[in-house]
Design an enzyme around this catalytic site. Sequence first.
Site, PDB file in Angstrom:
ATOM      1  CB  SER A 118      -0.938  -0.043   1.197  1.00  0.00           C
ATOM      2  OG  SER A 118      -1.892   0.964   1.095  1.00  0.00           O
ATOM      3  CG  HIS A 119       0.384   3.730   3.349  1.00  0.00           C
ATOM      4  ND1 HIS A 119      -0.486   2.695   3.575  1.00  0.00           N
ATOM      5  CD2 HIS A 119       0.993   3.986   4.522  1.00  0.00           C
ATOM      6  CE1 HIS A 119      -0.410   2.350   4.848  1.00  0.00           C
ATOM      7  NE2 HIS A 119       0.475   3.112   5.451  1.00  0.00           N
ATOM      8  CG  ASP A 282      -2.757   3.903  -1.369  1.00  0.00           C
ATOM      9  OD1 ASP A 282      -3.528   3.768  -2.328  1.00  0.00           O
ATOM     10  OD2 ASP A 282      -2.718   3.108  -0.413  1.00  0.00           O
ATOM     11  CG  ASP A 284      -2.970  -0.502  -2.262  1.00  0.00           C
ATOM     12  OD1 ASP A 284      -2.771   0.656  -1.847  1.00  0.00           O
ATOM     13  OD2 ASP A 284      -3.649  -1.339  -1.642  1.00  0.00           O
ATOM     14  CG  ASP A 286      -6.172   0.851  -0.792  1.00  0.00           C
ATOM     15  OD1 ASP A 286      -5.219   1.659  -0.818  1.00  0.00           O
ATOM     16  OD2 ASP A 286      -6.218  -0.138  -0.033  1.00  0.00           O
ATOM     17  NE  ARG A 287      -3.796   4.212   3.156  1.00  0.00           N
ATOM     18  CZ  ARG A 287      -3.271   4.430   4.353  1.00  0.00           C
ATOM     19  NH1 ARG A 287      -2.840   5.644   4.666  1.00  0.00           N
ATOM     20  NH2 ARG A 287      -3.161   3.461   5.227  1.00  0.00           N
ATOM     21  CE  LYS A 381      -7.418   2.065   2.326  1.00  0.00           C
ATOM     22  NZ  LYS A 381      -7.154   0.971   3.266  1.00  0.00           N
TER      23      LYS A 381
HETATM   24  C1  VG1 Z   1      -3.605   1.810   8.439  1.00  0.00           C
HETATM   25  C2  VG1 Z   1      -4.794   2.731   8.598  1.00  0.00           C
HETATM   26  C3  VG1 Z   1      -6.083   1.967   8.356  1.00  0.00           C
HETATM   27  C4  VG1 Z   1      -6.030   1.292   6.975  1.00  0.00           C
HETATM   28  C5  VG1 Z   1      -4.788   0.441   6.878  1.00  0.00           C
HETATM   29  C6  VG1 Z   1      -4.611  -0.157   5.492  1.00  0.00           C
HETATM   30  O1  VG1 Z   1      -3.653   0.792   9.401  1.00  0.00           O
HETATM   31  O2  VG1 Z   1      -4.810   3.300   9.878  1.00  0.00           O
HETATM   32  O3  VG1 Z   1      -7.161   2.861   8.453  1.00  0.00           O
HETATM   33  O4  VG1 Z   1      -7.165   0.497   6.788  1.00  0.00           O
HETATM   34  O5  VG1 Z   1      -3.631   1.224   7.141  1.00  0.00           O
HETATM   35  O6  VG1 Z   1      -4.596   0.827   4.501  1.00  0.00           O
HETATM   36  P1  VG1 Z   1      -2.797   0.841  10.765  1.00  0.00           P
HETATM   37  O7  VG1 Z   1      -3.084  -0.465  11.458  1.00  0.00           O
HETATM   38  O8  VG1 Z   1      -1.381   1.027  10.381  1.00  0.00           O
HETATM   39  O9  VG1 Z   1      -3.298   2.017  11.540  1.00  0.00           O
HETATM   40  V1  VG1 Z   1      -3.780   0.568   3.035  1.00  0.00           V
HETATM   41  O10 VG1 Z   1      -4.049   1.783   1.997  1.00  0.00           O
HETATM   42  O11 VG1 Z   1      -2.383   0.083   3.643  1.00  0.00           O
HETATM   43  O12 VG1 Z   1      -4.389  -0.892   2.397  1.00  0.00           O
HETATM   44 CO    CO Z   2      -3.508   1.284   0.090  1.00  0.00          CO
END
Ligand code: VG1
Ligand code: CO
Length: 548
Positions: A118-119, A282, A284, A286-287, A381
Amino acid sequence: MRVVSVPVTPFTDQRPGTSGLRKKVAVFSRPGYVEAFVQAIFDALPEAVGDSVGGKTLVLGGDGRFFNDRAAQIILRLMAGNGVARVLVGRGGLLSTPAVSAVIRGHGAFGGVVLSASHNPGGPDGDFGIKYNVANGGPAPERVTDAIYRHTLKISQYRTVEVPDLPLDRVGTVRLGDMQIDIVDPVADYAALMERIFDFDRIAALFRGGFRLRFDAMHAVTGPYAREIFERRLGAPAGTAVNAEPLPDFGGHHPDPNPTYAADLVAALAAPDGPDFGAASDGDGDRNMVVGRGQVISPSDSLAVLAANARLVPWFKDGLPGVARSMPTSRAVDRVAAALGIDCYETPTGWKFFGSLLDAGRIALCGEESAGTGADHIREKDGVWAVLFWLNVLAARGEPATAILADHWRRYGRHFYARHDYEGLPIELAGRLIERLRASLSILSGRRFAGFTVAAADDFAYVDPVDGSVSAHQGIRVEFAEGGRAVYRLSGTGTEGATLRVYLERFEPDPGRHGVGLEVALAPLAAAAASLADLQVILGRSQPSVVA
Ligand code: VG1
Ligand code: CO
Protein backbone atom coordinates in the site's frame (compact mmCIF):
# COMPACT_ATOMS: atom_id res chain seq x y z
CA MET A 1 3.17 -31.18 -15.67
CA ARG A 2 4.24 -32.61 -12.36
CA VAL A 3 3.16 -31.17 -9.01
CA VAL A 4 5.91 -31.32 -6.42
CA SER A 5 5.64 -31.06 -2.64
CA VAL A 6 8.51 -29.08 -1.20
CA PRO A 7 9.26 -29.37 2.53
CA VAL A 8 9.34 -26.06 4.39
CA THR A 9 9.91 -25.05 8.00
CA PRO A 10 7.28 -22.66 9.39
CA PHE A 11 8.16 -18.96 9.68
CA THR A 12 6.89 -17.65 12.99
CA ASP A 13 6.38 -14.05 11.85
CA GLN A 14 3.57 -14.46 9.32
CA ARG A 15 0.63 -13.09 11.29
CA PRO A 16 -1.48 -10.87 8.99
CA GLY A 17 -1.92 -7.30 10.27
CA THR A 18 -4.53 -4.61 9.58
CA SER A 19 -4.27 -5.35 5.86
CA GLY A 20 -2.46 -8.57 5.04
CA LEU A 21 1.15 -9.56 5.69
CA ARG A 22 3.67 -6.73 5.33
CA LYS A 23 7.42 -7.13 5.65
CA LYS A 24 10.61 -5.79 4.21
CA VAL A 25 11.42 -7.08 0.72
CA ALA A 26 14.47 -8.78 2.27
CA VAL A 27 12.15 -10.85 4.48
CA PHE A 28 9.85 -11.82 1.62
CA SER A 29 12.93 -12.80 -0.41
CA ARG A 30 13.93 -15.55 2.01
CA PRO A 31 13.75 -18.96 0.36
CA GLY A 32 10.30 -20.42 0.87
CA TYR A 33 8.83 -17.34 2.58
CA VAL A 34 6.24 -16.39 -0.04
CA GLU A 35 5.56 -20.08 -0.71
CA ALA A 36 4.91 -20.85 2.95
CA PHE A 37 2.53 -17.93 3.44
CA VAL A 38 0.52 -18.48 0.29
CA GLN A 39 0.32 -22.24 0.88
CA ALA A 40 -0.91 -21.48 4.41
CA ILE A 41 -3.67 -19.33 2.88
CA PHE A 42 -4.73 -22.20 0.62
CA ASP A 43 -4.50 -24.69 3.50
CA ALA A 44 -6.65 -22.48 5.74
CA LEU A 45 -9.49 -21.90 3.29
CA PRO A 46 -11.33 -25.24 3.65
CA GLU A 47 -11.84 -24.65 7.38
CA ALA A 48 -12.13 -20.84 7.13
CA VAL A 49 -14.51 -20.46 4.17
CA GLY A 50 -15.64 -24.06 3.73
CA ASP A 51 -13.98 -24.81 0.41
CA SER A 52 -10.57 -25.17 -1.21
CA VAL A 53 -9.06 -23.41 -4.22
CA GLY A 54 -9.02 -26.66 -6.21
CA GLY A 55 -10.99 -26.24 -9.43
CA LYS A 56 -11.72 -22.56 -8.70
CA THR A 57 -11.03 -19.21 -10.35
CA LEU A 58 -8.70 -16.80 -8.55
CA VAL A 59 -7.53 -13.26 -9.28
CA LEU A 60 -3.94 -12.07 -8.93
CA GLY A 61 -2.41 -8.62 -9.21
CA GLY A 62 -0.39 -6.03 -7.41
CA ASP A 63 0.78 -2.45 -7.32
CA GLY A 64 3.93 -3.08 -9.36
CA ARG A 65 6.38 -2.42 -6.56
CA PHE A 66 9.77 -4.09 -6.42
CA PHE A 67 9.35 -7.91 -6.05
CA ASN A 68 5.80 -7.79 -7.53
CA ASP A 69 7.02 -9.70 -10.61
CA ARG A 70 8.92 -12.33 -8.60
CA ALA A 71 6.04 -12.93 -6.22
CA ALA A 72 3.51 -13.16 -9.06
CA GLN A 73 5.50 -15.96 -10.72
CA ILE A 74 5.92 -17.89 -7.48
CA ILE A 75 2.22 -17.58 -6.67
CA LEU A 76 1.06 -18.66 -10.14
CA ARG A 77 3.11 -21.86 -9.73
CA LEU A 78 1.59 -22.44 -6.27
CA MET A 79 -1.88 -21.90 -7.70
CA ALA A 80 -1.18 -24.54 -10.34
CA GLY A 81 0.28 -26.84 -7.69
CA ASN A 82 -2.91 -26.49 -5.66
CA GLY A 83 -5.21 -27.35 -8.54
CA VAL A 84 -6.62 -23.90 -9.32
CA ALA A 85 -8.60 -24.08 -12.59
CA ARG A 86 -8.24 -20.50 -13.79
CA VAL A 87 -6.43 -17.32 -12.81
CA LEU A 88 -7.21 -13.81 -13.93
CA VAL A 89 -4.01 -11.84 -13.66
CA GLY A 90 -3.51 -8.19 -14.54
CA ARG A 91 -1.14 -7.51 -17.45
CA GLY A 92 2.39 -7.24 -16.12
CA GLY A 93 1.11 -8.60 -12.80
CA LEU A 94 -0.53 -5.21 -12.15
CA LEU A 95 -3.95 -4.54 -10.68
CA SER A 96 -4.90 -1.83 -8.21
CA THR A 97 -6.45 -3.15 -5.00
CA PRO A 98 -9.91 -1.83 -5.96
CA ALA A 99 -9.50 -3.39 -9.41
CA VAL A 100 -8.77 -6.79 -7.82
CA SER A 101 -12.00 -6.42 -5.88
CA ALA A 102 -13.91 -5.43 -9.03
CA VAL A 103 -12.49 -8.36 -11.03
CA ILE A 104 -13.25 -10.90 -8.29
CA ARG A 105 -16.86 -9.71 -8.14
CA GLY A 106 -17.28 -9.20 -11.87
CA HIS A 107 -16.10 -12.72 -12.71
CA GLY A 108 -17.56 -14.53 -9.71
CA ALA A 109 -14.08 -15.63 -8.65
CA PHE A 110 -13.48 -17.64 -5.49
CA GLY A 111 -10.96 -15.10 -4.19
CA GLY A 112 -7.83 -13.22 -5.04
CA VAL A 113 -4.32 -12.38 -3.99
CA VAL A 114 -3.22 -8.74 -3.78
CA LEU A 115 0.49 -7.96 -3.90
CA SER A 116 1.05 -4.65 -2.16
CA ALA A 117 2.33 -2.87 0.91
CA SER A 118 0.00 0.00 0.00
CA HIS A 119 1.36 3.39 1.08
CA ASN A 120 4.60 1.95 2.51
CA PRO A 121 7.77 2.79 0.53
CA GLY A 122 8.95 0.28 -2.07
CA GLY A 123 12.21 -0.72 -3.72
CA PRO A 124 14.80 -3.33 -2.71
CA ASP A 125 15.06 -1.82 0.78
CA GLY A 126 11.35 -1.06 1.02
CA ASP A 127 8.27 -3.04 1.91
CA PHE A 128 6.23 -5.73 0.25
CA GLY A 129 2.93 -7.30 1.16
CA ILE A 130 0.51 -10.12 0.38
CA LYS A 131 -3.21 -10.02 1.16
CA TYR A 132 -5.94 -12.54 0.48
CA ASN A 133 -9.41 -11.39 -0.59
CA VAL A 134 -12.49 -13.58 -0.42
CA ALA A 135 -15.36 -14.14 -2.84
CA ASN A 136 -17.17 -10.89 -2.02
CA GLY A 137 -14.06 -9.10 -3.30
CA GLY A 138 -13.04 -7.84 0.13
CA PRO A 139 -10.11 -8.51 2.46
CA ALA A 140 -10.39 -11.80 4.32
CA PRO A 141 -12.24 -11.23 7.60
CA GLU A 142 -10.48 -11.86 10.92
CA ARG A 143 -11.81 -15.40 11.23
CA VAL A 144 -9.99 -16.21 7.97
CA THR A 145 -6.77 -14.32 8.74
CA ASP A 146 -6.65 -16.03 12.15
CA ALA A 147 -6.93 -19.43 10.44
CA ILE A 148 -4.20 -18.43 7.95
CA TYR A 149 -1.90 -17.51 10.81
CA ARG A 150 -2.51 -20.85 12.56
CA HIS A 151 -1.59 -22.63 9.34
CA THR A 152 1.61 -20.61 8.90
CA LEU A 153 2.75 -22.04 12.24
CA LYS A 154 2.21 -25.66 11.31
CA ILE A 155 2.94 -25.76 7.60
CA SER A 156 5.34 -28.53 6.54
CA GLN A 157 5.27 -28.38 2.74
CA TYR A 158 4.01 -26.41 -0.21
CA ARG A 159 2.76 -27.67 -3.55
CA THR A 160 4.14 -26.14 -6.69
CA VAL A 161 5.07 -26.92 -10.27
CA GLU A 162 8.52 -26.73 -11.75
CA VAL A 163 8.19 -24.53 -14.80
CA PRO A 164 9.99 -21.42 -16.04
CA ASP A 165 8.54 -17.92 -15.54
CA LEU A 166 5.55 -17.07 -17.69
CA PRO A 167 5.36 -13.98 -19.90
CA LEU A 168 2.66 -11.72 -18.42
CA ASP A 169 3.22 -8.62 -20.51
CA ARG A 170 0.56 -9.23 -23.14
CA VAL A 171 -3.19 -9.62 -22.80
CA GLY A 172 -4.23 -13.15 -23.73
CA THR A 173 -4.47 -16.69 -22.43
CA VAL A 174 -1.63 -19.01 -21.48
CA ARG A 175 -1.69 -22.40 -19.79
CA LEU A 176 0.23 -23.80 -16.91
CA GLY A 177 -0.57 -27.51 -17.12
CA ASP A 178 -4.29 -27.80 -16.40
CA MET A 179 -4.54 -24.22 -15.19
CA GLN A 180 -5.71 -21.49 -17.53
CA ILE A 181 -4.20 -18.04 -17.04
CA ASP A 182 -6.09 -15.11 -18.50
CA ILE A 183 -3.90 -12.03 -18.66
CA VAL A 184 -6.34 -9.13 -18.53
CA ASP A 185 -6.15 -5.40 -19.13
CA PRO A 186 -5.86 -4.08 -15.55
CA VAL A 187 -8.04 -1.04 -16.27
CA ALA A 188 -10.88 -2.34 -18.46
CA ASP A 189 -13.29 -3.92 -15.93
CA TYR A 190 -12.70 -1.17 -13.42
CA ALA A 191 -13.27 1.68 -15.86
CA ALA A 192 -16.48 0.05 -17.10
CA LEU A 193 -17.72 -0.19 -13.52
CA MET A 194 -16.98 3.52 -12.93
CA GLU A 195 -19.09 4.40 -15.99
CA ARG A 196 -22.02 2.60 -14.41
CA ILE A 197 -21.70 4.51 -11.14
CA PHE A 198 -21.11 8.13 -12.10
CA ASP A 199 -22.58 10.68 -14.47
CA PHE A 200 -19.73 10.65 -17.00
CA ASP A 201 -21.56 13.03 -19.37
CA ARG A 202 -21.83 15.65 -16.68
CA ILE A 203 -18.22 15.28 -15.58
CA ALA A 204 -17.07 15.43 -19.22
CA ALA A 205 -19.05 18.67 -19.62
CA LEU A 206 -17.27 20.05 -16.57
CA PHE A 207 -13.91 19.42 -18.24
CA ARG A 208 -15.16 20.86 -21.54
CA GLY A 209 -16.00 24.02 -19.63
CA GLY A 210 -12.33 24.42 -18.68
CA PHE A 211 -12.34 22.84 -15.22
CA ARG A 212 -8.82 21.76 -14.31
CA LEU A 213 -7.98 18.64 -12.29
CA ARG A 214 -4.53 17.57 -11.16
CA PHE A 215 -4.39 13.90 -10.23
CA ASP A 216 -1.11 12.77 -8.70
CA ALA A 217 -0.61 9.02 -9.09
CA MET A 218 2.64 9.23 -7.10
CA HIS A 219 4.34 6.84 -9.55
CA ALA A 220 2.12 4.10 -8.18
CA VAL A 221 -0.50 1.86 -9.69
CA THR A 222 -3.28 4.37 -10.51
CA GLY A 223 -1.44 6.19 -13.32
CA PRO A 224 -2.90 4.02 -16.12
CA TYR A 225 -6.36 4.15 -14.51
CA ALA A 226 -6.27 7.93 -14.26
CA ARG A 227 -5.11 8.37 -17.85
CA GLU A 228 -7.81 6.08 -19.20
CA ILE A 229 -10.65 7.44 -17.07
CA PHE A 230 -9.92 11.15 -16.62
CA GLU A 231 -8.08 11.89 -19.83
CA ARG A 232 -9.44 9.41 -22.36
CA ARG A 233 -13.01 8.73 -21.27
CA LEU A 234 -13.80 12.07 -19.63
CA GLY A 235 -11.79 14.28 -21.95
CA ALA A 236 -9.61 16.03 -19.37
CA PRO A 237 -6.49 17.46 -21.02
CA ALA A 238 -3.40 15.28 -21.35
CA GLY A 239 -1.19 15.86 -18.34
CA THR A 240 -4.13 15.92 -15.91
CA ALA A 241 -2.61 12.78 -14.40
CA VAL A 242 0.90 13.50 -13.16
CA ASN A 243 3.53 11.03 -11.96
CA ALA A 244 1.41 8.56 -13.89
CA GLU A 245 4.15 6.06 -14.75
CA PRO A 246 4.11 3.20 -12.21
CA LEU A 247 7.65 2.62 -10.94
CA PRO A 248 8.93 -0.28 -8.80
CA ASP A 249 10.33 2.17 -6.24
CA PHE A 250 7.67 4.88 -6.71
CA GLY A 251 10.45 7.23 -7.79
CA GLY A 252 11.98 6.88 -4.34
CA HIS A 253 8.98 8.50 -2.64
CA HIS A 254 6.40 7.32 -0.13
CA PRO A 255 3.29 6.63 -2.22
CA ASP A 256 1.21 7.99 0.64
CA PRO A 257 -1.32 10.68 -0.30
CA ASN A 258 -1.08 13.09 2.61
CA PRO A 259 -0.01 16.73 2.83
CA THR A 260 3.56 15.72 3.70
CA TYR A 261 4.26 13.23 0.91
CA ALA A 262 2.02 14.94 -1.66
CA ALA A 263 3.36 18.41 -0.84
CA ASP A 264 3.75 19.21 -4.57
CA LEU A 265 0.05 18.73 -5.09
CA VAL A 266 -0.84 20.91 -2.12
CA ALA A 267 1.51 23.61 -3.43
CA ALA A 268 0.01 23.41 -6.93
CA LEU A 269 -3.46 23.94 -5.53
CA ALA A 270 -2.26 26.91 -3.51
CA ALA A 271 -0.76 28.68 -6.54
CA PRO A 272 -2.78 31.63 -7.92
CA ASP A 273 -3.10 30.02 -11.36
CA GLY A 274 -3.39 26.50 -9.94
CA PRO A 275 -5.94 23.84 -10.91
CA ASP A 276 -9.50 23.81 -9.59
CA PHE A 277 -9.24 20.51 -7.83
CA GLY A 278 -6.45 18.16 -6.82
CA ALA A 279 -6.28 14.53 -5.84
CA ALA A 280 -3.78 11.78 -5.16
CA SER A 281 -3.85 8.09 -4.41
CA ASP A 282 -1.51 5.61 -2.77
CA GLY A 283 0.68 2.70 -3.88
CA ASP A 284 -2.16 0.27 -4.54
CA GLY A 285 -4.81 2.86 -5.44
CA ASP A 286 -7.23 2.36 -2.57
CA ARG A 287 -6.54 5.62 -0.71
CA ASN A 288 -7.40 9.12 -1.82
CA MET A 289 -6.50 12.64 -0.83
CA VAL A 290 -8.63 15.47 -2.18
CA VAL A 291 -7.59 19.11 -2.28
CA GLY A 292 -9.66 22.17 -3.05
CA ARG A 293 -8.12 25.48 -4.06
CA GLY A 294 -5.75 26.24 -1.22
CA GLN A 295 -7.31 23.71 1.12
CA VAL A 296 -6.75 20.03 1.84
CA ILE A 297 -10.04 18.32 2.65
CA SER A 298 -9.61 15.86 5.50
CA PRO A 299 -10.70 12.28 4.81
CA SER A 300 -13.23 12.43 7.64
CA ASP A 301 -14.78 15.60 6.22
CA SER A 302 -14.70 14.15 2.73
CA LEU A 303 -16.70 11.13 3.87
CA ALA A 304 -19.29 13.40 5.47
CA VAL A 305 -19.58 15.66 2.42
CA LEU A 306 -19.94 12.69 0.07
CA ALA A 307 -22.62 11.16 2.32
CA ALA A 308 -24.54 14.43 2.32
CA ASN A 309 -24.33 14.72 -1.48
CA ALA A 310 -24.69 11.06 -2.42
CA ARG A 311 -27.99 11.49 -4.27
CA LEU A 312 -26.22 13.57 -6.91
CA VAL A 313 -24.48 10.37 -8.06
CA PRO A 314 -26.58 8.04 -10.26
CA TRP A 315 -25.49 4.92 -8.29
CA PHE A 316 -26.92 6.48 -5.10
CA LYS A 317 -29.93 8.26 -6.60
CA ASP A 318 -32.30 6.54 -4.15
CA GLY A 319 -30.19 7.53 -1.17
CA LEU A 320 -28.06 5.54 1.25
CA PRO A 321 -29.36 2.73 3.49
CA GLY A 322 -26.67 3.58 6.06
CA VAL A 323 -23.04 4.57 6.43
CA ALA A 324 -20.06 3.41 8.46
CA ARG A 325 -16.73 4.78 9.61
CA SER A 326 -13.81 3.26 11.44
CA MET A 327 -13.78 4.12 15.14
CA PRO A 328 -10.93 6.68 15.06
CA THR A 329 -12.48 8.51 12.07
CA SER A 330 -14.13 11.79 13.05
CA ARG A 331 -17.83 11.78 13.76
CA ALA A 332 -18.64 14.31 11.03
CA VAL A 333 -20.43 11.61 9.03
CA ASP A 334 -22.52 10.66 12.08
CA ARG A 335 -24.18 14.09 11.92
CA VAL A 336 -25.04 13.63 8.27
CA ALA A 337 -26.49 10.18 9.00
CA ALA A 338 -28.57 11.61 11.84
CA ALA A 339 -29.91 14.37 9.57
CA LEU A 340 -30.75 11.83 6.87
CA GLY A 341 -32.32 9.48 9.40
CA ILE A 342 -30.06 6.55 8.44
CA ASP A 343 -27.85 4.22 10.49
CA CYS A 344 -24.21 4.97 11.14
CA TYR A 345 -21.92 2.12 12.23
CA GLU A 346 -18.62 2.43 14.05
CA THR A 347 -16.18 -0.37 13.14
CA PRO A 348 -12.59 -1.18 14.07
CA THR A 349 -9.76 0.13 11.89
CA GLY A 350 -9.28 -1.81 8.66
CA TRP A 351 -11.46 -2.28 5.61
CA LYS A 352 -12.22 -5.93 6.39
CA PHE A 353 -14.77 -4.83 8.99
CA PHE A 354 -17.01 -3.06 6.45
CA GLY A 355 -17.53 -6.21 4.36
CA SER A 356 -20.39 -7.81 6.26
CA LEU A 357 -22.29 -4.50 6.55
CA LEU A 358 -21.93 -3.91 2.81
CA ASP A 359 -22.88 -7.51 1.96
CA ALA A 360 -25.98 -7.25 4.14
CA GLY A 361 -27.00 -3.98 2.49
CA ARG A 362 -26.94 -2.13 5.80
CA ILE A 363 -24.53 0.47 4.46
CA ALA A 364 -23.58 1.67 0.98
CA LEU A 365 -20.83 4.18 1.86
CA CYS A 366 -17.99 3.99 4.37
CA GLY A 367 -14.63 5.44 5.17
CA GLU A 368 -11.59 5.81 7.37
CA GLU A 369 -9.60 8.81 8.58
CA SER A 370 -6.55 7.32 6.83
CA ALA A 371 -7.64 8.55 3.39
CA GLY A 372 -9.91 5.58 2.70
CA THR A 373 -13.35 6.04 1.18
CA GLY A 374 -15.45 3.40 -0.50
CA ALA A 375 -18.86 1.99 -1.21
CA ASP A 376 -20.90 -1.06 -2.11
CA HIS A 377 -19.69 -1.23 -5.73
CA ILE A 378 -16.69 -3.30 -4.52
CA ARG A 379 -15.34 -4.41 -1.13
CA GLU A 380 -12.17 -2.31 -0.92
CA LYS A 381 -11.65 1.38 -0.42
CA ASP A 382 -11.25 3.05 -3.76
CA GLY A 383 -9.07 6.04 -4.61
CA VAL A 384 -10.05 6.84 -8.22
CA TRP A 385 -13.71 6.20 -7.37
CA ALA A 386 -13.54 8.78 -4.56
CA VAL A 387 -12.11 11.37 -6.95
CA LEU A 388 -14.88 10.64 -9.47
CA PHE A 389 -17.43 11.00 -6.66
CA TRP A 390 -16.09 14.47 -5.90
CA LEU A 391 -16.01 15.40 -9.60
CA ASN A 392 -19.61 14.26 -9.97
CA VAL A 393 -20.65 16.39 -6.97
CA LEU A 394 -18.65 19.39 -8.22
CA ALA A 395 -20.22 19.07 -11.68
CA ALA A 396 -23.72 18.75 -10.28
CA ARG A 397 -23.43 21.60 -7.77
CA GLY A 398 -21.40 23.96 -9.92
CA GLU A 399 -19.53 25.26 -6.87
CA PRO A 400 -15.87 24.98 -5.88
CA ALA A 401 -14.94 22.24 -3.43
CA THR A 402 -13.95 24.77 -0.78
CA ALA A 403 -17.40 26.39 -0.94
CA ILE A 404 -19.07 23.01 -0.60
CA LEU A 405 -16.96 22.23 2.45
CA ALA A 406 -17.62 25.61 4.08
CA ASP A 407 -21.34 25.18 3.47
CA HIS A 408 -21.15 21.68 4.98
CA TRP A 409 -19.52 23.01 8.16
CA ARG A 410 -22.10 25.80 8.44
CA ARG A 411 -24.89 23.28 8.22
CA TYR A 412 -23.49 20.48 10.40
CA GLY A 413 -20.71 22.11 12.43
CA ARG A 414 -17.00 21.37 12.03
CA HIS A 415 -15.08 18.45 13.52
CA PHE A 416 -11.50 19.62 13.97
CA TYR A 417 -9.45 16.49 13.51
CA ALA A 418 -5.84 15.31 13.44
CA ARG A 419 -3.80 12.15 13.89
CA HIS A 420 -0.47 12.23 15.68
CA ASP A 421 1.83 9.31 14.87
CA TYR A 422 4.81 8.33 16.99
CA GLU A 423 6.80 6.09 14.69
CA GLY A 424 9.72 3.75 15.17
CA LEU A 425 9.04 2.99 18.83
CA PRO A 426 10.46 -0.09 20.52
CA ILE A 427 7.68 -2.66 20.22
CA GLU A 428 7.78 -3.55 23.88
CA LEU A 429 7.56 0.08 25.00
CA ALA A 430 4.57 0.79 22.77
CA GLY A 431 2.84 -2.33 24.05
CA ARG A 432 3.45 -1.25 27.63
CA LEU A 433 1.99 2.19 26.98
CA ILE A 434 -1.26 0.71 25.70
CA GLU A 435 -1.34 -1.86 28.53
CA ARG A 436 -0.95 0.92 31.05
CA LEU A 437 -3.80 2.90 29.51
CA ARG A 438 -5.95 -0.20 29.50
CA ALA A 439 -5.21 -0.90 33.14
CA SER A 440 -6.14 2.67 34.11
CA LEU A 441 -9.49 2.72 32.32
CA SER A 442 -11.60 2.08 35.40
CA ILE A 443 -10.08 4.98 37.34
CA LEU A 444 -9.88 7.57 34.55
CA SER A 445 -13.41 8.89 34.77
CA GLY A 446 -13.52 12.33 36.44
CA ARG A 447 -9.76 12.82 36.39
CA ARG A 448 -8.38 16.02 34.91
CA PHE A 449 -5.52 16.38 32.41
CA ALA A 450 -4.31 19.77 31.19
CA GLY A 451 -7.72 21.33 31.75
CA PHE A 452 -9.79 18.46 30.35
CA THR A 453 -11.97 16.13 32.45
CA VAL A 454 -12.42 12.52 31.41
CA ALA A 455 -16.12 11.80 30.92
CA ALA A 456 -15.78 8.23 29.66
CA ALA A 457 -13.03 5.85 28.61
CA ASP A 458 -13.02 2.35 27.21
CA ASP A 459 -11.14 -0.25 25.20
CA PHE A 460 -13.11 -0.44 21.96
CA ALA A 461 -14.61 -3.86 21.25
CA TYR A 462 -16.75 -4.45 18.20
CA VAL A 463 -19.55 -6.94 17.77
CA ASP A 464 -20.33 -7.35 14.09
CA PRO A 465 -24.10 -6.78 13.93
CA VAL A 466 -24.45 -9.14 10.97
CA ASP A 467 -22.42 -12.20 11.91
CA GLY A 468 -21.96 -11.62 15.65
CA SER A 469 -18.17 -11.97 15.55
CA VAL A 470 -16.33 -10.07 18.26
CA SER A 471 -13.12 -8.06 17.85
CA ALA A 472 -11.70 -6.80 21.13
CA HIS A 473 -8.85 -4.39 21.94
CA GLN A 474 -9.35 -2.16 18.93
CA GLY A 475 -8.15 1.06 20.54
CA ILE A 476 -8.50 3.10 23.72
CA ARG A 477 -11.21 5.77 23.49
CA VAL A 478 -11.36 8.74 25.83
CA GLU A 479 -14.22 11.23 25.81
CA PHE A 480 -13.72 14.56 27.58
CA ALA A 481 -16.46 16.49 29.41
CA GLU A 482 -15.32 19.78 27.84
CA GLY A 483 -15.90 18.28 24.40
CA GLY A 484 -13.30 16.38 22.44
CA ARG A 485 -12.10 12.84 22.04
CA ALA A 486 -8.73 11.14 22.05
CA VAL A 487 -8.11 7.64 20.70
CA TYR A 488 -4.92 5.61 21.15
CA ARG A 489 -4.00 2.56 19.14
CA LEU A 490 -1.01 0.81 17.64
CA SER A 491 -0.56 0.52 13.90
CA GLY A 492 -0.93 -2.90 12.34
CA THR A 493 0.70 -2.15 9.00
CA GLY A 494 4.24 -1.06 9.85
CA THR A 495 7.36 -3.12 9.27
CA GLU A 496 9.81 -1.38 11.61
CA GLY A 497 9.24 -1.13 15.35
CA ALA A 498 5.86 0.07 16.54
CA THR A 499 3.81 3.13 15.65
CA LEU A 500 1.51 4.70 18.20
CA ARG A 501 -1.40 6.61 16.68
CA VAL A 502 -3.15 9.28 18.74
CA TYR A 503 -6.35 10.54 17.10
CA LEU A 504 -7.76 13.89 18.21
CA GLU A 505 -11.20 15.28 17.50
CA ARG A 506 -13.11 18.32 18.71
CA PHE A 507 -16.51 19.51 17.54
CA GLU A 508 -17.10 23.21 16.86
CA PRO A 509 -20.70 24.24 16.18
CA ASP A 510 -19.99 27.98 15.85
CA PRO A 511 -19.39 28.98 12.19
CA GLY A 512 -17.56 32.06 13.45
CA ARG A 513 -14.82 29.75 14.68
CA HIS A 514 -14.58 27.36 11.72
CA GLY A 515 -11.73 29.34 10.20
CA VAL A 516 -9.39 28.78 13.16
CA GLY A 517 -6.21 26.93 12.21
CA LEU A 518 -6.28 23.19 12.88
CA GLU A 519 -3.22 23.18 15.09
CA VAL A 520 -4.50 26.04 17.21
CA ALA A 521 -7.94 24.49 17.47
CA LEU A 522 -6.54 21.16 18.66
CA ALA A 523 -3.53 22.24 20.74
CA PRO A 524 -5.27 22.12 24.15
CA LEU A 525 -6.78 18.71 23.42
CA ALA A 526 -3.43 17.42 22.15
CA ALA A 527 -1.81 18.51 25.40
CA ALA A 528 -4.47 16.72 27.43
CA ALA A 529 -4.14 13.54 25.37
CA ALA A 530 -0.35 13.57 25.77
CA SER A 531 -0.61 14.17 29.49
CA LEU A 532 -3.22 11.45 30.03
CA ALA A 533 -1.00 8.82 28.41
CA ASP A 534 2.22 10.28 29.85
CA LEU A 535 3.64 10.29 26.34
CA GLN A 536 6.59 12.49 27.07
CA VAL A 537 7.73 10.44 30.05
CA ILE A 538 7.12 7.00 28.59
CA LEU A 539 8.23 7.63 25.01
CA GLY A 540 10.80 10.27 25.76
CA ARG A 541 9.35 12.36 22.92
CA SER A 542 7.62 15.69 23.12
CA GLN A 543 6.39 15.73 19.51
CA PRO A 544 4.83 13.20 17.16
CA SER A 545 6.92 12.20 14.14
CA VAL A 546 4.01 12.71 11.74
CA VAL A 547 0.89 14.83 11.98
CA ALA A 548 -1.74 13.72 9.49
C1 VG1 B 1 -3.60 1.81 8.44
C2 VG1 B 1 -4.79 2.73 8.60
C3 VG1 B 1 -6.08 1.97 8.36
C4 VG1 B 1 -6.03 1.29 6.97
C5 VG1 B 1 -4.79 0.44 6.88
C6 VG1 B 1 -4.61 -0.16 5.49
O1 VG1 B 1 -3.65 0.79 9.40
O2 VG1 B 1 -4.81 3.30 9.88
O3 VG1 B 1 -7.16 2.86 8.45
O4 VG1 B 1 -7.16 0.50 6.79
O5 VG1 B 1 -3.63 1.22 7.14
O6 VG1 B 1 -4.60 0.83 4.50
P1 VG1 B 1 -2.80 0.84 10.77
O7 VG1 B 1 -3.08 -0.46 11.46
O8 VG1 B 1 -1.38 1.03 10.38
O9 VG1 B 1 -3.30 2.02 11.54
V1 VG1 B 1 -3.78 0.57 3.04
O10 VG1 B 1 -4.05 1.78 2.00
O11 VG1 B 1 -2.38 0.08 3.64
O12 VG1 B 1 -4.39 -0.89 2.40
CO1 CO C 1 -3.51 1.28 0.09
